[in-house]
Motif scaffolding. Structure first.
Motif, PDB file in Angstrom:
ATOM      1  N   THR A 171      -5.881 -57.211 111.738  1.00  9.82           N
ATOM      2  CA  THR A 171      -5.844 -57.849 113.054  1.00  9.82           C
ATOM      3  C   THR A 171      -5.686 -56.796 114.143  1.00  9.82           C
ATOM      4  N   PRO A 172      -6.570 -56.804 115.145  1.00 12.93           N
ATOM      5  CA  PRO A 172      -6.398 -55.870 116.263  1.00 12.93           C
ATOM      6  C   PRO A 172      -5.051 -56.091 116.949  1.00 12.93           C
ATOM      7  N   LEU A 173      -4.461 -55.007 117.421  1.00 13.35           N
ATOM      8  CA  LEU A 173      -3.130 -55.097 118.007  1.00 13.35           C
ATOM      9  C   LEU A 173      -3.097 -56.063 119.186  1.00 13.35           C
ATOM     10  N   PHE A 174      -4.177 -56.072 119.979  1.00 16.48           N
ATOM     11  CA  PHE A 174      -4.194 -56.941 121.158  1.00 16.48           C
ATOM     12  C   PHE A 174      -4.138 -58.420 120.782  1.00 16.48           C
ATOM     13  N   ALA A 175      -4.549 -58.741 119.548  1.00 13.96           N
ATOM     14  CA  ALA A 175      -4.628 -60.141 119.121  1.00 13.96           C
ATOM     15  C   ALA A 175      -3.366 -60.646 118.449  1.00 13.96           C
ATOM     16  N   VAL A 176      -2.363 -59.797 118.290  1.00  9.56           N
ATOM     17  CA  VAL A 176      -1.132 -60.209 117.603  1.00  9.56           C
ATOM     18  C   VAL A 176      -0.311 -61.074 118.550  1.00  9.56           C
ATOM     19  N   ASP A 177       0.026 -62.263 118.103  1.00  4.83           N
ATOM     20  CA  ASP A 177       0.852 -63.151 118.922  1.00  4.83           C
ATOM     21  C   ASP A 177       1.879 -63.860 118.040  1.00  4.83           C
ATOM     22  N   GLU A 178       2.694 -64.711 118.662  1.00  5.54           N
ATOM     23  CA  GLU A 178       3.767 -65.388 117.931  1.00  5.54           C
ATOM     24  C   GLU A 178       3.227 -66.281 116.827  1.00  5.54           C
ATOM     25  N   GLN A 179       2.084 -66.889 117.056  1.00 11.74           N
ATOM     26  CA  GLN A 179       1.497 -67.779 116.048  1.00 11.74           C
ATOM     27  C   GLN A 179       1.095 -66.996 114.799  1.00 11.74           C
ATOM     28  N   LEU A 180       0.524 -65.811 115.002  1.00 11.48           N
ATOM     29  CA  LEU A 180       0.133 -64.975 113.866  1.00 11.48           C
ATOM     30  C   LEU A 180       1.367 -64.556 113.063  1.00 11.48           C
ATOM     31  N   ILE A 181       2.421 -64.137 113.769  1.00  6.36           N
ATOM     32  CA  ILE A 181       3.644 -63.704 113.095  1.00  6.36           C
ATOM     33  C   ILE A 181       4.280 -64.869 112.344  1.00  6.36           C
ATOM     34  N   ALA A 182       4.293 -66.048 112.971  1.00  8.47           N
ATOM     35  CA  ALA A 182       4.868 -67.221 112.311  1.00  8.47           C
ATOM     36  C   ALA A 182       4.097 -67.565 111.040  1.00  8.47           C
ATOM     37  N   GLY A 183       2.765 -67.473 111.095  1.00  3.55           N
ATOM     38  CA  GLY A 183       1.968 -67.742 109.911  1.00  3.55           C
ATOM     39  C   GLY A 183       2.242 -66.756 108.791  1.00  3.55           C
ATOM     40  N   TRP A 184       2.424 -65.493 109.163  1.00  2.00           N
ATOM     41  CA  TRP A 184       2.738 -64.451 108.176  1.00  2.00           C
ATOM     42  C   TRP A 184       4.088 -64.715 107.517  1.00  2.00           C
ATOM     43  N   VAL A 185       5.082 -65.065 108.328  1.00  2.00           N
ATOM     44  CA  VAL A 185       6.421 -65.358 107.792  1.00  2.00           C
ATOM     45  C   VAL A 185       6.365 -66.577 106.873  1.00  2.00           C
ATOM     46  N   ASN A 186       5.657 -67.607 107.301  1.00  2.00           N
ATOM     47  CA  ASN A 186       5.566 -68.826 106.486  1.00  2.00           C
ATOM     48  C   ASN A 186       4.859 -68.563 105.160  1.00  2.00           C
ATOM     49  N   THR A 187       3.864 -67.676 105.182  1.00  2.00           N
ATOM     50  CA  THR A 187       3.156 -67.330 103.947  1.00  2.00           C
ATOM     51  C   THR A 187       4.091 -66.629 102.970  1.00  2.00           C
ATOM     52  N   MET A 188       4.898 -65.687 103.480  1.00  2.00           N
ATOM     53  CA  MET A 188       5.857 -65.002 102.600  1.00  2.00           C
ATOM     54  C   MET A 188       6.851 -65.995 102.008  1.00  2.00           C
ATOM     55  N   GLN A 189       7.317 -66.923 102.831  1.00  2.00           N
ATOM     56  CA  GLN A 189       8.276 -67.906 102.328  1.00  2.00           C
ATOM     57  C   GLN A 189       7.633 -68.808 101.277  1.00  2.00           C
ATOM     58  N   ALA A 190       6.388 -69.221 101.522  1.00  2.00           N
ATOM     59  CA  ALA A 190       5.687 -70.067 100.552  1.00  2.00           C
ATOM     60  C   ALA A 190       5.446 -69.338  99.232  1.00  2.00           C
ATOM     61  N   ASP A 191       5.319 -68.008  99.313  1.00  2.00           N
ATOM     62  CA  ASP A 191       5.103 -67.205  98.104  1.00  2.00           C
ATOM     63  C   ASP A 191       6.399 -66.936  97.353  1.00  2.00           C
ATOM     64  N   GLY A 192       7.521 -67.437  97.871  1.00  2.00           N
ATOM     65  CA  GLY A 192       8.785 -67.312  97.151  1.00  2.00           C
ATOM     66  C   GLY A 192       9.677 -66.159  97.564  1.00  2.00           C
ATOM     67  N   ALA A 193       9.331 -65.446  98.651  1.00  2.00           N
ATOM     68  CA  ALA A 193      10.184 -64.340  99.102  1.00  2.00           C
ATOM     69  C   ALA A 193      11.518 -64.892  99.599  1.00  2.00           C
ATOM     70  N   SER A 194      12.596 -64.158  99.330  1.00  2.00           N
ATOM     71  CA  SER A 194      13.919 -64.596  99.781  1.00  2.00           C
ATOM     72  C   SER A 194      14.059 -64.404 101.281  1.00  2.00           C
ATOM     73  N   GLY A 195      15.040 -65.086 101.869  1.00  2.00           N
ATOM     74  CA  GLY A 195      15.290 -64.954 103.297  1.00  2.00           C
ATOM     75  C   GLY A 195      15.615 -63.532 103.685  1.00  2.00           C
ATOM     76  N   LYS A 196      16.376 -62.841 102.852  1.00  2.00           N
ATOM     77  CA  LYS A 196      16.752 -61.458 103.146  1.00  2.00           C
ATOM     78  C   LYS A 196      15.529 -60.548 103.108  1.00  2.00           C
ATOM     79  N   THR A 197      14.660 -60.755 102.116  1.00  2.00           N
ATOM     80  CA  THR A 197      13.447 -59.949 102.014  1.00  2.00           C
ATOM     81  C   THR A 197      12.554 -60.150 103.225  1.00  2.00           C
ATOM     82  N   ILE A 198      12.388 -61.403 103.638  1.00  2.00           N
ATOM     83  CA  ILE A 198      11.560 -61.699 104.809  1.00  2.00           C
ATOM     84  C   ILE A 198      12.158 -61.062 106.049  1.00  2.00           C
ATOM     85  N   ALA A 199      13.482 -61.137 106.190  1.00  2.00           N
ATOM     86  CA  ALA A 199      14.147 -60.541 107.351  1.00  2.00           C
ATOM     87  C   ALA A 199      13.926 -59.034 107.397  1.00  2.00           C
ATOM     88  N   ASN A 200      13.977 -58.373 106.243  1.00  4.19           N
ATOM     89  CA  ASN A 200      13.762 -56.923 106.198  1.00  4.19           C
ATOM     90  C   ASN A 200      12.348 -56.556 106.638  1.00  4.19           C
TER      91      ASN A 200
END
Length: 364
Positions: A104-133
C-alpha cells in the motif's frame, strides 16, 4: 467481502476477475496478472473500492512510490540505540505480519486500512499482546512519517486494540519457596535462592561475574545481561534499561548461595553448569524448575522462574520497604512500573492514608 474468479476467453487464455458490491450494485474488475488481482482484492477489503482503485493507479505508474514496506524498512535502518534483536524482530514484522498491506502506498494508509489489518490479525488468532506489539511498531514508523510531512496524521493513533490480560503473577510464601527449593537437586538450589533473595532477572543473575560481587560490602553490580539477537543466539549486553544498571545490597543468604569466590577469576560467571558454561533458561527450567514443581505441592500454585522476582518484591513490601527503594533495587525505569506491578500489595500505605483521613475528622 470481495470474491475472486478465474475466467477464460474465447482464445483459451485466462484472466482473474475480482467481484464486489459497491453502492448496492455488483461490480467487478479484471486482471491479466493474477498477483495484481490478489493485491487489489486485499486493498479493496482493507481500504475500500475508491482507495483500492487509487492504489492500483499509483502502483501501475512506473515512478517510485513509498509504500508501507519501503518506509518501514527505512525506518528500521534509521533507528538508533536499539539492540540487533529488536531490529530483527521488526524486520520479521515487515516481512511476515505487514505482508498483506505492505504494498500500500504511504499516502493511501488510513484508519480503515489499519483497522482491517488489526482485525485480520485477531481473526487469525493473534493474542492481544502480540497485536499491540506489532501495532506499536507500525505506529512508531508512521509517527516519523508524519513528522517528515509524508502523512497528515498518524492513522494508528486512534486504533482500538483488542484487550489483553497481563499474565497473572504468582507470589510464594517463605514456606512455599522452601518447599520448592528443597524439591530441587542440590546443585540448583543456590541459583533459586539467589534469584528469590535478590530479585534479579534470570538473564542478569546468569550473567553475573565474580568481579561484580563485593563480599565485604554485601553488594553486587548489575551491568550486563544475556540478550537475544533474534537469530536463536544469545550474547552478553547491557541489562533491560538504563536504570537496570545498578548496585544493590544483597542478604547473607544470597552471598552464601554464590559460594566461595576467593580463588576464582574476576571474569568468571558466578553461576555455571557442570561444564563451566552459562546456565540457559531452558536448561534451568527442564532440569530444576519443572521437576521441582512436579514434586512440591505449593497449595496448587504454578509459578514460573520469573515469579521468584515477584516473590522477592512481595516479601520486601510485606516488610515495609518503600516502593521507591524497590524501584531502585529492581532496576525499574519508572516508579510507575513499580506501582503498576506491585502497588496492590502495598496495603500499609493505603491503611496509613485511610488512618490519616480518620484522624483528621476526629471530633467533628
Amino acid at each position: 467481502m470481495a470474491s475472486i474468479r478465474i475466467r477464460s476467453r474465447r482464445d483459451g487464455s485466462t484472466y482473474t476477475a475480482i467481484l464486489w458490491r459497491e453502492d448496492g450494485k455488483q461490480t467487478s474488475m479484471s486482471f491479466d496478472d493474477h498477483a495484481a488481482a490478489i493485491r487489489f482484492k486485499q486493498h479493496l477489503e482493507q481500504a475500500g473500492p475508491d482507495k483500492a482503485r487509487a492504489i492500483l493507479g499509483v502502483v501501475d505508474t512506473p515512478t517510485h512510490v513509498e509504500t508501507i514496506t519501503t518506509w518501514c524498512d527505512a525506518y528500521i535502518t534509521g533507528l538508533t540505540g536499539v539492540e540487533e534483536a529488536t531490529r530483527n524482530r521488526y524486520r520479521a514484522y515487515v516481512t511476515r505480519d505487514l505482508a498483506t498491506i505492505g504494498a500500500t502506498p504511504l499516502f493511501a494508509v488510513d484508519e480503515q486500512l489499519i483497522a482491517g489489518w488489526v482485525n485480520t490479525m485477531q481473526a487469525d488468532g493473534a493474542s492481544g499482546k502480540t497485536i499491540a506489539n506489532k501495532h506499536g511498531f507500525l505506529a512508531g514508523a508512521l509517527k516519523v512519517a508524519v513528522r517528515r510531512g509524508l502523512l497528515p496524521a498518524n492513522p494508528c493513533e486512534n486504533t482500538r486494540l483488542p484487550s489483553h490480560d497481563r499474565e497473572e503473577m504468582c507470589f510464594l510464601t517463605v514456606d512455599e519457596f522452601a518447599e520448592l527449593r528443597d524439591a530441587m537437586t542440590e546443585r540448583w538450589r543456590p541459583l533459586a535462592t539467589f534469584l528469590v533473595t535478590t530479585g534479579c532477572r534470570f538473564s542478569e543473575a546468569t550473567a553475573l561475574q565474580v568481579g561484580d560481587v563485593n563480599v565485604a560490602a554485601g553488594t553486587i553490580r548489575i551491568s550486563r545481561a544475556w540478550k537475544y539477537t533474534g537469530n536463536a543466539v544469545e550474547k552478553l549486553g547491557g541489562p533491560k534499561s538504563r536504570k537496570s544498571r545498578r548496585t544493590i545490597n544483597i542478604p547473607p543468604q544470597a552471598l552464601e548461595a554464590m559460594g566461595d569466590l576467593s580463588d576464582r577469576k574476576r571474569t568468571e560467571l558466578v553461576f555455571t553448569t557442570q561444564r563451566d558454561t552459562r546456565v540457559k533458561a531452558q536448561l534451568f527450567h527442564n532440569k530444576a524448575w519443572r521437576p521441582a514443581l512436579s514434586k512440591a505441592g505449593l497449595n496448587g500454585k504454578r509459578p514460573r522462574p520469573h515469579d521468584l522476582r515477584h516473590t522477592c518484591a512481595s516479601w520486601m513490601i510485606a516488610a515495609g520497604v518503600p516502593l521507591p527503594v524497590i524501584q531502585a533495587h529492581f532496576g525499574h525505569e519508572s516508579i510507575t512500573t513499580t506501582i503498576g506491578t506491585y502497588g496492590h500489595l502495598d496495603r500499609s500505605s493505603s491503611e496509613a492514608a485511610s488512618a490519616a483521613i480518620g484522624a483528621a475528622l476526629q471530633g467533628i
